[in-house]
Design a protein around this motif. Structure first.
Motif, PDB file in Angstrom:
ATOM      1  N   ASP A   2      19.285 -25.463  -1.167  1.00 42.76           N
ATOM      2  CA  ASP A   2      20.239 -24.389  -1.457  1.00 42.76           C
ATOM      3  C   ASP A   2      19.883 -23.112  -0.687  1.00 42.76           C
ATOM      4  O   ASP A   2      20.768 -22.412  -0.172  1.00 42.76           O
ATOM      5  CB  ASP A   2      20.271 -24.092  -2.957  1.00 42.76           C
ATOM      6  CG  ASP A   2      20.950 -25.202  -3.756  1.00 42.76           C
ATOM      7  OD1 ASP A   2      21.622 -26.057  -3.134  1.00 42.76           O
ATOM      8  OD2 ASP A   2      20.797 -25.213  -4.987  1.00 42.76           O
ATOM      9  N   ASP A   3      18.591 -22.829  -0.603  1.00 43.08           N
ATOM     10  CA  ASP A   3      18.162 -21.636   0.140  1.00 43.08           C
ATOM     11  C   ASP A   3      18.509 -21.772   1.616  1.00 43.08           C
ATOM     12  O   ASP A   3      19.014 -20.827   2.238  1.00 43.08           O
ATOM     13  CB  ASP A   3      16.656 -21.435  -0.037  1.00 43.08           C
ATOM     14  CG  ASP A   3      16.125 -20.305   0.831  1.00 43.08           C
ATOM     15  OD1 ASP A   3      16.528 -19.147   0.616  1.00 43.08           O
ATOM     16  OD2 ASP A   3      15.315 -20.585   1.738  1.00 43.08           O
ATOM     17  N   LYS A  20      16.090 -29.348  -4.428  1.00 41.15           N
ATOM     18  CA  LYS A  20      17.448 -28.771  -4.460  1.00 41.15           C
ATOM     19  C   LYS A  20      17.402 -27.273  -4.168  1.00 41.15           C
ATOM     20  O   LYS A  20      18.224 -26.748  -3.405  1.00 41.15           O
ATOM     21  CB  LYS A  20      18.099 -29.017  -5.816  1.00 41.15           C
ATOM     22  CG  LYS A  20      19.516 -28.463  -5.929  1.00 41.15           C
ATOM     23  CD  LYS A  20      20.118 -28.765  -7.290  1.00 41.15           C
ATOM     24  CE  LYS A  20      21.577 -28.292  -7.354  1.00 41.15           C
ATOM     25  NZ  LYS A  20      21.729 -26.844  -7.085  1.00 41.15           N
ATOM     26  N   ALA A  21      16.435 -26.584  -4.762  1.00 38.50           N
ATOM     27  CA  ALA A  21      16.321 -25.139  -4.544  1.00 38.50           C
ATOM     28  C   ALA A  21      16.062 -24.821  -3.084  1.00 38.50           C
ATOM     29  O   ALA A  21      16.619 -23.855  -2.533  1.00 38.50           O
ATOM     30  CB  ALA A  21      15.207 -24.568  -5.425  1.00 38.50           C
ATOM     31  N   THR A  22      15.249 -25.635  -2.445  1.00 37.95           N
ATOM     32  CA  THR A  22      14.944 -25.417  -1.023  1.00 37.95           C
ATOM     33  C   THR A  22      16.176 -25.660  -0.166  1.00 37.95           C
ATOM     34  O   THR A  22      16.485 -24.875   0.746  1.00 37.95           O
ATOM     35  CB  THR A  22      13.796 -26.330  -0.567  1.00 37.95           C
ATOM     36  OG1 THR A  22      12.640 -26.083  -1.366  1.00 37.95           O
ATOM     37  CG2 THR A  22      13.449 -26.087   0.886  1.00 37.95           C
ATOM     38  N   PRO A  65      11.936 -27.539 -12.740  1.00 38.70           N
ATOM     39  CA  PRO A  65      13.081 -27.225 -11.866  1.00 38.70           C
ATOM     40  C   PRO A  65      13.001 -27.999 -10.548  1.00 38.70           C
ATOM     41  O   PRO A  65      11.926 -28.168  -9.996  1.00 38.70           O
ATOM     42  CB  PRO A  65      12.929 -25.725 -11.628  1.00 38.70           C
ATOM     43  CG  PRO A  65      11.453 -25.485 -11.721  1.00 38.70           C
ATOM     44  CD  PRO A  65      10.945 -26.451 -12.755  1.00 38.70           C
ATOM     45  N   ASP A  66      14.134 -28.457 -10.073  1.00 40.34           N
ATOM     46  CA  ASP A  66      14.201 -29.283  -8.869  1.00 40.34           C
ATOM     47  C   ASP A  66      13.932 -28.418  -7.633  1.00 40.34           C
ATOM     48  O   ASP A  66      14.816 -27.698  -7.145  1.00 40.34           O
ATOM     49  CB  ASP A  66      15.582 -29.933  -8.783  1.00 40.34           C
ATOM     50  CG  ASP A  66      15.675 -30.988  -7.699  1.00 40.34           C
ATOM     51  OD1 ASP A  66      14.952 -30.866  -6.692  1.00 40.34           O
ATOM     52  OD2 ASP A  66      16.478 -31.935  -7.845  1.00 40.34           O
ATOM     53  N   GLN A  67      12.697 -28.485  -7.132  1.00 43.82           N
ATOM     54  CA  GLN A  67      12.317 -27.638  -5.989  1.00 43.82           C
ATOM     55  C   GLN A  67      12.981 -28.096  -4.694  1.00 43.82           C
ATOM     56  O   GLN A  67      13.192 -27.289  -3.788  1.00 43.82           O
ATOM     57  CB  GLN A  67      10.799 -27.636  -5.836  1.00 43.82           C
ATOM     58  CG  GLN A  67      10.052 -27.023  -7.000  1.00 43.82           C
ATOM     59  CD  GLN A  67       8.549 -27.123  -6.826  1.00 43.82           C
ATOM     60  OE1 GLN A  67       7.980 -26.616  -5.862  1.00 43.82           O
ATOM     61  NE2 GLN A  67       7.894 -27.790  -7.764  1.00 43.82           N
TER      62      GLN A  67
END
Length: 585
Positions: free
Chosen positions: A278-279, A274-276, A270-272
């Motif tokens: 997004d958060d 992008k997740a960061t 999973p793209d960390q």
């Protein structure tokens, strides 16, 4: 036994007692009260600023507060005199019996003297070296490597649960340049005449083995493929071989990491990253906007466009920071935010990064990012290591043929040895430029700090060899020295050594708190100087010699002192990652 902590507790109790009796206001904040050695040893053994920092809150004159504390301190066991100096500093003189017991405490604890054991150790992440995997380590990398490793040792000695981490920069343009450079060596291995390495690629001979492995594994198959197809294969092999080389260079200087974290792993599923992002966006910390041109930049070098920006200014930075490039790929900063977010997820609220001085402009934005991704729970301390000027008898050393661009760390280790490299990298504060003279660091003189300190330890060990000859019926371990009559240790030179020994726990504590392992190196040099002075004192005054065959009682007392010096030198050198030799060759 920590005399300074002991008197810190005594002072806190005195302040609380004076508060309960009404002589001072109750519940005074004593957090800023310190106990330390006075700047001038003639002023006493300990000094405290208690009256100075409490006077304002107590709504009183500092000397008046000092007089109250002075009267109470004078009643304390082991205190022989208390004086008020200047505007309200308090100087304390101690009974030498208190210092003599320091020797016994060290004999009892050995190399663990000054070590802190925490019931719940703080988790600390120390990330250091993190050199791009594009070639061998150079001397500048070596300074950061040694500093980070010694800092990790120091924090562990001070009771922390330390993880040593290396961030592999295996994403981005530099590793593609590495792959293209290795591909030239691959073609060369297959018999092509490649001529000069094109500008912008890595020219060092260290890539020849990479080309040879590619040829052995793939034959001529890669030659017929377009770059888009051979690049990932060559990049993977080159990075792996470069990291093997870097690990080998680090092992030569006794540095081993617990974690090697891949930058590339952040952007695969999973793209960390992008997740960061997004958060952060969900908390209104990422927005689409435009940035003003940077001050002093030429307008033609600046692109006015709408960008995805992190609100770095909300956390103390000077300007908000881009997270995406114009082609839609992540910026290095975006990757770094996600990387530090991963540290927090892994349970680290205290993070220490060791960087080269050329990254100084990057500190504010990363500190802001860590505050953001941790919700203010995480703390980042960036330690910048300045340049190393490599000299030989005062003259600059030329670059290494192997690297093609710089002097490799391995070249220096092979020439002067691991211990001089490690000690001298720490014998100057990390943010000051270091002159490293290859000729000076192997001299056997007081001017060479690593020799001077190691020689003190070797001299200590030689004393015990002498004692075994003088007293063949005795075994000189700590059990034989614990009951020595330490009241014999009264000479000024002996007391100087003991006072220095008593400071070691405080040095460890202060150095760990400040993240400054160079303080340990400085302390060891001072302790070695005191011990060498005591050694010479025995030549001038035979009754002060460490071993007197006709006086076993005095010998045992002084052997206990020598044992204490041995333990503290060994413990301090261990923190620095330097060996404590039994003999000097």
């Amino acid at each position: 036994m920590n005399i300074f902590d002991d008197f810190q507790r005594r002072l806190a109790a005195i302040i609380a007692r004076l508060g309960s009796e009404g002589a001072l206001p109750a519940d005074l904040d004593a957090a800023k009260v310190v106990v330390e050695p006075p700047r001038d040893p003639q002023h006493g053994d300990l000094a405290t600023n208690a009256a100075m920092v409490l006077a304002k809150e107590a709504k009183s004159n500092p000397r008046a507060v000092a007089a109250l504390i002075q009267a109470e301190l004078a009643k304390e066991p082991g205190v022989t005199d208390v004086e008020i100096a200047g505007p309200g500093f308090i100087n304390i003189r101690l009974d030498i019996a208190l210092y003599q017991e320091v020797v016994r405490a060290i004999v009892n604890t050995g190399r663990d003297f000054g070590r802190v054991v925490q019931a719940t150790p703080e988790k600390v992440n120390v990330e250091y070296v993190s050199a791009n995997p594009t070639g061998p380590m150079h001397v500048g990398h070596g300074r950061g490597a040694v500093f980070g490793d010694a800092l990790a040792n120091l924090l562990a000695f001070a009771g922390a649960n330390v993880t040593r981490e290396y961030y592999i920069n295996d994403a981005g343009a530099q590793v593609d340049v590495l792959a293209r450079s290795a591909f030239i060596r691959y073609r060369e291995t297959l018999g092509e005449r490649v001529g000069e390495i094109p500008e912008g690629l890595y020219p060092g001979d260290y890539l020849v083995p990479v080309g040879q492995k590619l040829a052995a594994d793939h034959g001529r198959a890669l030659l017929d493929k377009p770059e888009a197809e051979w690049l990932p294969t060559v990049r993977h092999v080159a990075i792996d071989m470069m990291m093997d080389m870097i690990r080998s260079d680090l092992a030569a200087i006794d540095i081993h990491h617990d974690v090697f974290f891949s930058e590339r792993s952040l952007s695969v599923a999973p793209d960390q990253i992008k997740a960061t992002i997004d958060d952060l966006r969900s908390r209104d910390l990422v927005y689409e906007g435009r940035l003003p041109p940077p001050k002093g930049a030429a307008m033609e070098d600046w692109e006015d466009r709408e960008q995805t920006l992190f609100r770095a200014t909300a956390f103390g930075d000077d300007v908000d920071r881009p997270l995406l490039k114009s082609d839609g790929s992540y910026t290095y900063f975006a990757s770094d935010i996600a990387y530090h977010a991963s540290k927090f997820v892994r349970g680290f609220t205290t993070m220490i990064d060791v960087w080269g001085a050329d990254h100084g402009g990057y500190v504010k934005r990363m500190a802001a990012a860590v505050k953001a991704v941790t919700g203010g729970k995480g703390e980042l301390d960036v330690k910048l290591c300045q340049l190393v000027r490599l000299l030989r008898n005062g003259e600059p050393v030329k670059m290494s043929k192997r690297s093609g661009e710089f002097v490799t760390l391995r070249d220096v280790i092979d020439e002067v040895g691991r211990d001089p490299v490690r000690f001298m990298m720490l014998f100057r504060k990390n943010d000051a430029t270091l002159d490293f003279d290859l000729a000076k660091v192997i001299e056997q003189s007081k001017e060479n700090p690593v020799f001077y300190v190691q020689y003190a330890h070797a001299r200590c060990r030689s004393v015990f060899r002498q004692a075994e000859t003088a007293f063949p019926d005795a075994a000189f371990d700590r059990n034989a020295l614990r009951d020595a009559d330490l009241s014999i240790l009264t000479d000024a030179a002996e007391l100087d050594v003991i006072r220095r020994l008593s400071q070691f726990p405080r040095i460890v504590e202060a150095s760990a708190l400040a993240h400054e392992p160079h303080r340990v190196a400085f302390y060891l040099y001072d302790l070695a100087s005191d011990f060498h002075g005591l050694w010479n004192r025995g030549k001038e005054a035979p009754h002060l010699r460490f071993v007197i065959e006709t006086d076993r009682n005095s010998s045992y007392a002084r052997l206990a002192l020598v044992d204490a010096v041995t333990s503290v030198l060994a413990a301090g050198l261990g923190i620095l990652g330097v060996t404590a030799p039994d003999e000097m060759r």
